[in-house]
Design a protein around this motif. Structure first.
Motif, PDB file in Angstrom:
ATOM      1  N   ILE A   1       0.836  -1.206   0.000  1.00 22.14           N
ATOM      2  CA  ILE A   1       0.000   0.000   0.000  1.00 22.14           C
ATOM      3  C   ILE A   1       0.868   1.253   0.000  1.00 22.14           C
ATOM      4  O   ILE A   1       0.605   2.215  -0.747  1.00 22.14           O
ATOM      5  N   ILE A   2       1.928   1.256   0.811  1.00 21.23           N
ATOM      6  CA  ILE A   2       2.825   2.423   0.877  1.00 21.23           C
ATOM      7  C   ILE A   2       3.476   2.655  -0.480  1.00 21.23           C
ATOM      8  O   ILE A   2       3.537   3.799  -0.976  1.00 21.23           O
ATOM      9  N   ILE A   3       3.965   1.585  -1.112  1.00 22.85           N
ATOM     10  CA  ILE A   3       4.610   1.719  -2.423  1.00 22.85           C
ATOM     11  C   ILE A   3       3.604   2.181  -3.474  1.00 22.85           C
ATOM     12  O   ILE A   3       3.921   3.023  -4.335  1.00 22.85           O
ATOM     13  N   ALA A   4       2.376   1.663  -3.419  1.00 24.46           N
ATOM     14  CA  ALA A   4       1.342   2.080  -4.375  1.00 24.46           C
ATOM     15  C   ALA A   4       1.034   3.568  -4.226  1.00 24.46           C
ATOM     16  O   ALA A   4       0.828   4.272  -5.230  1.00 24.46           O
ATOM     17  N   ALA A   5       1.005   4.055  -3.000  1.00 18.85           N
ATOM     18  CA  ALA A   5       0.753   5.483  -2.778  1.00 18.85           C
ATOM     19  C   ALA A   5       1.913   6.318  -3.302  1.00 18.85           C
ATOM     20  O   ALA A   5       1.709   7.371  -3.936  1.00 18.85           O
ATOM     21  N   LEU A   6       3.159   5.887  -3.069  1.00 22.58           N
ATOM     22  CA  LEU A   6       4.326   6.601  -3.597  1.00 22.58           C
ATOM     23  C   LEU A   6       4.286   6.638  -5.129  1.00 22.58           C
ATOM     24  O   LEU A   6       4.593   7.664  -5.739  1.00 22.58           O
ATOM     25  N   ARG A   7       3.923   5.507  -5.733  1.00 26.02           N
ATOM     26  CA  ARG A   7       3.824   5.446  -7.199  1.00 26.02           C
ATOM     27  C   ARG A   7       2.757   6.396  -7.722  1.00 26.02           C
ATOM     28  O   ARG A   7       2.974   7.106  -8.715  1.00 26.02           O
ATOM     29  N   ASP A   8       1.635   6.469  -7.059  1.00 20.87           N
ATOM     30  CA  ASP A   8       0.554   7.327  -7.531  1.00 20.87           C
ATOM     31  C   ASP A   8       0.890   8.810  -7.380  1.00 20.87           C
ATOM     32  O   ASP A   8       0.428   9.637  -8.177  1.00 20.87           O
ATOM     33  N   LEU A   9       1.692   9.145  -6.374  1.00 20.46           N
ATOM     34  CA  LEU A   9       2.075  10.538  -6.154  1.00 20.46           C
ATOM     35  C   LEU A   9       3.242  10.970  -7.043  1.00 20.46           C
ATOM     36  O   LEU A   9       3.520  12.166  -7.167  1.00 20.46           O
ATOM     37  N   GLU A  10       3.917   9.998  -7.649  1.00 24.08           N
ATOM     38  CA  GLU A  10       5.082  10.289  -8.485  1.00 24.08           C
ATOM     39  C   GLU A  10       4.654  10.813  -9.858  1.00 24.08           C
ATOM     40  O   GLU A  10       3.621  10.415 -10.402  1.00 24.08           O
ATOM     41  N   ARG A  11       5.452  11.722 -10.404  1.00 24.61           N
ATOM     42  CA  ARG A  11       5.164  12.282 -11.730  1.00 24.61           C
ATOM     43  C   ARG A  11       6.205  11.882 -12.770  1.00 24.61           C
ATOM     44  O   ARG A  11       5.983  11.997 -13.966  1.00 24.61           O
ATOM     45  N   ASP A  12       7.347  11.410 -12.346  1.00 29.41           N
ATOM     46  CA  ASP A  12       8.401  11.002 -13.269  1.00 29.41           C
ATOM     47  C   ASP A  12       8.151   9.570 -13.734  1.00 29.41           C
ATOM     48  O   ASP A  12       8.069   8.659 -12.911  1.00 29.41           O
ATOM     49  N   PRO A  13       8.027   9.320 -15.067  1.00 27.16           N
ATOM     50  CA  PRO A  13       7.701   7.980 -15.568  1.00 27.16           C
ATOM     51  C   PRO A  13       8.687   6.904 -15.131  1.00 27.16           C
ATOM     52  O   PRO A  13       8.296   5.769 -14.848  1.00 27.16           O
ATOM     53  N   GLU A  14       9.966   7.255 -15.056  1.00 27.41           N
ATOM     54  CA  GLU A  14      10.959   6.255 -14.673  1.00 27.41           C
ATOM     55  C   GLU A  14      10.774   5.827 -13.223  1.00 27.41           C
ATOM     56  O   GLU A  14      10.801   4.637 -12.906  1.00 27.41           O
ATOM     57  N   TRP A  15      10.559   6.799 -12.344  1.00 28.87           N
ATOM     58  CA  TRP A  15      10.305   6.479 -10.940  1.00 28.87           C
ATOM     59  C   TRP A  15       9.012   5.670 -10.794  1.00 28.87           C
ATOM     60  O   TRP A  15       8.945   4.716 -10.003  1.00 28.87           O
ATOM     61  N   MET A  16       7.979   6.058 -11.556  1.00 22.98           N
ATOM     62  CA  MET A  16       6.724   5.328 -11.483  1.00 22.98           C
ATOM     63  C   MET A  16       6.925   3.859 -11.868  1.00 22.98           C
ATOM     64  O   MET A  16       6.398   2.954 -11.216  1.00 22.98           O
ATOM     65  N   THR A  17       7.714   3.612 -12.917  1.00 23.83           N
ATOM     66  CA  THR A  17       7.959   2.244 -13.367  1.00 23.83           C
ATOM     67  C   THR A  17       8.726   1.445 -12.322  1.00 23.83           C
ATOM     68  O   THR A  17       8.407   0.284 -12.043  1.00 23.83           O
ATOM     69  N   LEU A  18       9.745   2.061 -11.741  1.00 23.21           N
ATOM     70  CA  LEU A  18      10.538   1.376 -10.729  1.00 23.21           C
ATOM     71  C   LEU A  18       9.680   0.984  -9.527  1.00 23.21           C
ATOM     72  O   LEU A  18       9.789  -0.123  -8.989  1.00 23.21           O
ATOM     73  N   LEU A  19       8.836   1.893  -9.095  1.00 19.12           N
ATOM     74  CA  LEU A  19       7.948   1.604  -7.967  1.00 19.12           C
ATOM     75  C   LEU A  19       6.920   0.544  -8.345  1.00 19.12           C
ATOM     76  O   LEU A  19       6.597  -0.345  -7.539  1.00 19.12           O
ATOM     77  N   ASP A  20       6.416   0.615  -9.563  1.00 23.29           N
ATOM     78  CA  ASP A  20       5.419  -0.347 -10.017  1.00 23.29           C
ATOM     79  C   ASP A  20       5.988  -1.763 -10.016  1.00 23.29           C
ATOM     80  O   ASP A  20       5.320  -2.721  -9.630  1.00 23.29           O
ATOM     81  N   HIS A  21       7.260  -1.897 -10.428  1.00 22.09           N
ATOM     82  CA  HIS A  21       7.868  -3.225 -10.512  1.00 22.09           C
ATOM     83  C   HIS A  21       8.109  -3.847  -9.139  1.00 22.09           C
ATOM     84  O   HIS A  21       8.343  -5.054  -9.040  1.00 22.09           O
ATOM     85  N   LEU A  22       8.062  -3.034  -8.083  1.00 24.70           N
ATOM     86  CA  LEU A  22       8.194  -3.588  -6.743  1.00 24.70           C
ATOM     87  C   LEU A  22       6.965  -4.390  -6.326  1.00 24.70           C
ATOM     88  O   LEU A  22       7.062  -5.343  -5.547  1.00 24.70           O
ATOM     89  N   ILE A  23       5.806  -4.026  -6.849  1.00 23.97           N
ATOM     90  CA  ILE A  23       4.578  -4.710  -6.415  1.00 23.97           C
ATOM     91  C   ILE A  23       3.913  -5.522  -7.524  1.00 23.97           C
ATOM     92  O   ILE A  23       3.026  -6.335  -7.241  1.00 23.97           O
ATOM     93  N   VAL A  24       4.328  -5.338  -8.783  1.00 22.15           N
ATOM     94  CA  VAL A  24       3.798  -6.123  -9.896  1.00 22.15           C
ATOM     95  C   VAL A  24       4.956  -6.579 -10.775  1.00 22.15           C
ATOM     96  O   VAL A  24       5.754  -5.754 -11.238  1.00 22.15           O
ATOM     97  N   ASP A  25       5.071  -7.888 -10.973  1.00 19.38           N
ATOM     98  CA  ASP A  25       6.080  -8.414 -11.895  1.00 19.38           C
ATOM     99  C   ASP A  25       5.633  -8.077 -13.322  1.00 19.38           C
ATOM    100  O   ASP A  25       4.534  -8.475 -13.727  1.00 19.38           O
ATOM    101  N   PRO A  26       6.445  -7.328 -14.079  1.00 18.77           N
ATOM    102  CA  PRO A  26       5.991  -6.875 -15.407  1.00 18.77           C
ATOM    103  C   PRO A  26       5.831  -7.990 -16.426  1.00 18.77           C
ATOM    104  O   PRO A  26       5.179  -7.802 -17.465  1.00 18.77           O
ATOM    105  N   GLY A  27       6.405  -9.179 -16.166  1.00 19.79           N
ATOM    106  CA  GLY A  27       6.332 -10.264 -17.139  1.00 19.79           C
ATOM    107  C   GLY A  27       7.230 -10.008 -18.322  1.00 19.79           C
ATOM    108  O   GLY A  27       8.089  -9.104 -18.325  1.00 19.79           O
ATOM    109  N   ASP A  28       7.021 -10.785 -19.389  1.00 18.55           N
ATOM    110  CA  ASP A  28       7.842 -10.647 -20.599  1.00 18.55           C
ATOM    111  C   ASP A  28       6.998 -11.081 -21.790  1.00 18.55           C
ATOM    112  O   ASP A  28       6.773 -12.270 -22.015  1.00 18.55           O
TER     113      ASP A  28
END
Length: 701
Positions: free
Chosen positions: A83-110
């Motif tokens: 939940i904390i990481i999801a909130a940080l991701r939602d508050l982030e505006r930089d796409p690279e930071w958003m992706t890095l945070l997203d990958h912590l809670i969702v495996d992007p697959g291939d």
């Protein structure tokens, strides 16, 4: 059972090496906003020293194969971190930071290799889709738009509320502060990962290794033990069924423990002790496990009794007959809960379908699927006469026990005896524990005649009973209902009470005859001293006038001792009729006897905690008229004196006289004092009035 342990930073846990899931037998997510905010604040504080690691405890994992693990301990922290990481991701505006945070809670697959994305953490089946859709996949705006009706479990409510609070907390930080916080979490927040390949030992770990999260509730332990004996397919099905049954009871550990303690008493006829888990496992669950009928226990015992617990807590929302709802509402007036065991027993034995997954006892829930036409009939009600007889007798004995200040041990004994006889099929009038003995009846009547000082809750309850008996019907109660004194505490210098003696005032001040139910706060008359103004204030609201004894004040333009005596006798008579204690075995009307005659017949002492007056202490020779008292406040440089008068009052230096130590203290300190017995001392020997009052009480027994 081989166990491996290693310490890893959070960034190495939320990776493809650990695909985590919450097994069905685990408890739900129960952290509340205060729990997750404490974690956030702890981490923010730790982040101020970025080179210092922060240890977040241990995770207990059971390997399923490859990188997949079941979480035996650590769910509350893992969900909260997501939940904390999801909130940080939602508050982030930089796409690279958003992706890095997203990958912590969702495996992007291939996509190239045909590997689908999936969450790092999967919750129990009933909450997994909700958590993934709204939190892990980043639909926080949609989550914030949900209302109570959109949650199907308590865990979903907790997820929503916690996410909102974390988002608000982190949004107050600057962009760089949030990024520094995120980096610290990934690199410096560490966990010890304890893993095992022994699935058969999972439930043993679950029982004993709850390290940092909230303590396991009794329901968590019992569910784990019960389902551990089932085959895998059955385990998932009955773990989910257990959750369906227990979720409506909420996730408060104390309430859950009270439910299972009550259920233990119903099933074993034993008093609960402080070893509930051990006793319930040994006395109730283990025999079921040994017999191989855990599913039958869940469906025919746990489900109906949990439903009965809910019916008791929310009686007015049910489709049960009005008489049953009113009796349950009356029982809920009591601060003691031993009665719940008998109420649960009789509800379960009066409704065949109570606890059925297809039938709800609640009218407000009757809008979904198979529960759309929930009625008292679909609950399979039978022997309604016995149900009403038992509830009436239960409320009667509970009320009399409360009035007589019976100990919790004795109350439990009454309920255990009642259930034992009910299990034997005895008719209600022969059930021990629901019978009122002659001594109990007499003691209750003596208490009704006496002073009620210091027990506002009991006074309010007794007045409700008397008014409903007078009305001959259940009376709807305003949200805030208080028992107010008709006379003021101090009658000095009031025209309405100019003809009253101090003895008469002291006699009636704390008796039922001087009390009336009224809507509003209990202090609404504090600044009003004249009777007519107090009466009119009590009667100003329609919700107050619906109570017959309150409405009867309109017929009296003066408050006299005779008027309060009349109200006292009427109130006692009504309560005695309500509880059927008015007549003895010889059909003698006991309410017509004086209190002294009743007290002589009572088997128990009657003085109890009755208020002691200055006049009584003077008459006993423990205070001498003319004696000087002092109240000192050295730190504030304040000192007040009072003199004991012949008439049993305290006279201050300004000449004002007061009938109680507290009234004198308030007058001396400008209304900012309480506990007069503890502040006044005799100047001759420094003895507090509280000690003198105690000596008087000991003398009179």
């Amino acid at each position: 059972m081989g166990i491996n342990a290693k310490e890893l930073p959070l960034g190495d846990v939320f990776t493809p090496d650990y695909i985590l899931s919450i097994p069905s037998f685990q408890r739900a997510y129960i952290w509340r906003p205060e729990n997750i905010l404490q974690l956030v604040n702890d981490l923010l504080e730790a982040c101020k020293t970025p080179e210092t690691p922060y240890f977040l405890g241990s995770l207990i994992l059971v390997r399923e194969g490859g990188p997949r693990y079941e979480v035996i301990d650590g769910q509350q922290r893992l969900v909260s971190l997501s939940i904390i990481i999801a909130a940080l991701r939602d508050l982030e505006r930089d796409p690279e930071w958003m992706t890095l945070l997203d990958h912590l809670i969702v495996d992007p697959g291939d996509k190239l290799r045909g590997i689908a994305n999936e969450p790092r953490l999967t919750l129990r089946e009933r909450d997994a889709a909700f958590f993934r859709e709204y939190v892990q996949e980043g639909n926080l705006e949609a989550l914030f738009d949900l209302t109570d009706e959109d949650w199907t479990t308590a865990a979903q409510r907790n997820i929503t509320r916690n996410t909102k609070r974390v988002y608000d907390e982190l949004s107050a930080l600057g962009e760089e502060e949030r990024r520094a916080f995120a980096s610290y979490m990934v690199k410096m927040v560490t966990l010890v990962i304890v893993t095992t390949d022994d699935l058969d030992g999972a439930h043993r770990i679950f029982d004993v290794m709850n390290m940092r999260g909230l303590p396991l509730t009794a329901s968590d332990v019992f569910k784990a033990r019960a389902t551990s004996a089932l085959k895998p397919a059955e385990m998932d099905m009955y773990a989910a069924r257990w959750d369906d049954i227990m979720d409506p009871l909420g996730d408060d550990p104390q309430s859950t423990e009270e439910f299972f303690a009550t259920l233990h008493m119903i099933l074993t006829h034993k008093h609960s002790t402080d070893k509930l888990i051990e006793e319930f496992l040994a006395d109730v669950l283990q025999p079921r496990i040994d017999a191989g009928d855990v599913p039958a226990f869940i469906e025919t015992v746990l489900a109906p009794y949990a439903a009965a617990w809910q019916v008791i807590a929310h009686a007015t929302d049910t489709v049960l007959p009005d008489e049953v709802k009113f009796r349950l509402e009356a029982l809920n007036d009591y601060r003691n809960h031993e009665w719940k065991a008998v109420a649960m027993w009789v509800l379960v034995h009066s409704y065949r379908n109570l606890g059925s997954p297809d039938v709800s006892p609640f009218a407000s829930r009757a809008g979904r699927a198979a529960r759309a036409n929930a009625t008292a009939k679909t609950l399979g009600g039978h022997d309604m006469q016995r149900l009403n007889e038992v509830l009436a007798a239960l409320e009667r004995v509970t009320g009399i026990d409360t009035l007589n200040r019976v100990s919790a041990f004795t109350r439990r004994g009454h309920m255990t005896a009642a259930i034992r006889d009910l299990d034997k099929g005895y008719p209600t009038n022969l059930v021990r524990g629901l019978a009122v003995k002659a001594d109990d009846r007499t003691g209750a009547l003596v208490r009704l005649h006496g002073e009620m000082q210091g027990d506002d809750e009991l006074i309010r309850l007794l007045l409700i009973r008397a008014n409903e008996q007078a009305a001959g019907a259940h009376l709807a109660r305003p949200r805030r209902l208080s028992a107010l004194a008709i006379m003021p505490l101090d009658i000095d210098h009031t025209a309405s009470f100019a003809n009253w003696t101090q003895d008469d005032h002291d006699h009636w001040m704390y008796r039922l005859g001087n009390m009336a139910l009224a809507q509003g706060a209990p202090d609404q008359l504090d600044r009003i001293t004249e009777y007519e103004k107090r009466r009119d204030r009590i009667l100003v609201r329609v919700d107050s006038r619906r109570f017959p004894l309150t409405d009867g004040l309109k017929d009296f333009n003066e408050c006299t001792p005779a008027m309060l005596k009349h109200r006292q006798e009427e109130t006692i008579r009504l309560i005695a009729d309500y509880w059927q204690i008015r007549y003895d075995e010889n059909h003698t009307d006991l309410t017509g006897k004086g209190n002294e005659a009743l007290a002589e017949a009572a088997a128990k002492p009657t003085h109890g905690s009755r208020r002691v007056t200055i006049r009584q202490v003077v008459k006993a020779g423990l205070l001498i008229p003319g004696e000087k008292l002092v109240w000192e406040r050295p730190r504030k440089g304040e000192r007040w004196y009072a003199t004991v008068t012949e008439t049993g009052k305290f006279r201050l230096d300004d000449g004002s006289e007061h009938a109680s130590p507290t009234a004198a203290a308030k007058a001396a300190a400008g209304g900012k004092a309480s506990g007069g017995l503890d502040v006044w001392k005799r100047t001759s020997d420094g003895v507090k009035l509280s000690e003198i009052w105690k000596k008087y009480r000991q003398q009179v027994g």
